[in-house]
Design an enzyme around this catalytic site. Structure first.
Site, short mmCIF file in Angstrom:
data_model
loop_
_atom_site.label_atom_id
_atom_site.label_comp_id
_atom_site.label_asym_id
_atom_site.label_seq_id
_atom_site.Cartn_x
_atom_site.Cartn_y
_atom_site.Cartn_z
N GLY A 61 0.70 -1.35 0.08
CA GLY A 61 -0.01 0.03 0.10
C GLY A 61 0.91 1.40 0.07
N ASP A 62 2.04 1.03 0.71
CA ASP A 62 2.79 2.36 0.67
C ASP A 62 3.34 2.80 -0.52
OD1 ASP A 62 4.73 4.28 1.73
OD2 ASP A 62 6.38 2.69 1.41
N ALA A 63 3.51 1.80 -1.31
CA ALA A 63 4.09 1.95 -2.78
C ALA A 63 3.00 2.56 -3.69
CB ALA A 63 4.88 0.89 -3.27
#
Length: 134
Positions: free
Chosen positions: A18-20
């Site tokens: 999700g961060d990416a």
């Protein structure tokens, strides 16, 4: 990959993905809004949006505005509770945990091929972020 079950993916692994995805959405937004910025300026701007503090604000905005389903909130809460006791620089432990929550939710939605929902949440996050990030 027939045996793959998204429910078996640890929350913090969802946050890793999700961060990416979150960062790509923010970078795309910045390029569309400010196409003439130099890469180092884009990087500085992006960091304002993807900081633990900004991501925490985004999760709380979505929750306060009743923009998350109960299932989505549960996914975010699970990641918040699993998040490490360490924190990002310039953010409280609670902000760091909230950031893990929004990242895990975005990762989960991506893995469940719910791109429309990812897009809708990111549009709302960007709309709200304009207030705080300019």
């Amino acid at each position: 990959m027939a045996d793959f079950k998204v429910g078996e993916v640890p929350s913090l692994s969802l946050a890793f993905l999700g961060d990416a995805i979150y960062a790509v959405h923010i970078r795309t937004h910045l390029l569309r809004e400010k196409p003439r910025l130099k890469p180092e300026e884009l990087h500085r701007e992006a960091n304002l949006w993807v900081s633990a503090r900004a991501q925490s604000r985004a999760l709380l905005h979505l929750r306060k505005g009743s923009l998350l389903t109960e299932e989505e909130w549960e996914i975010a809460k699970r990641a918040r509770n699993k998040s490490s006791a360490t924190r990002a620089k310039n953010a409280s432990i609670q902000e760091y945990r909230n950031a893990s929550g929004i990242e895990a939710l975005i990762g989960y939605l991506d893995l469940t091929e719910n791109q429309e929902r990812v897009e809708a949440l990111m549009r709302e996050i960007i709309k709200e972020g304009r207030v705080h990030n300019g």
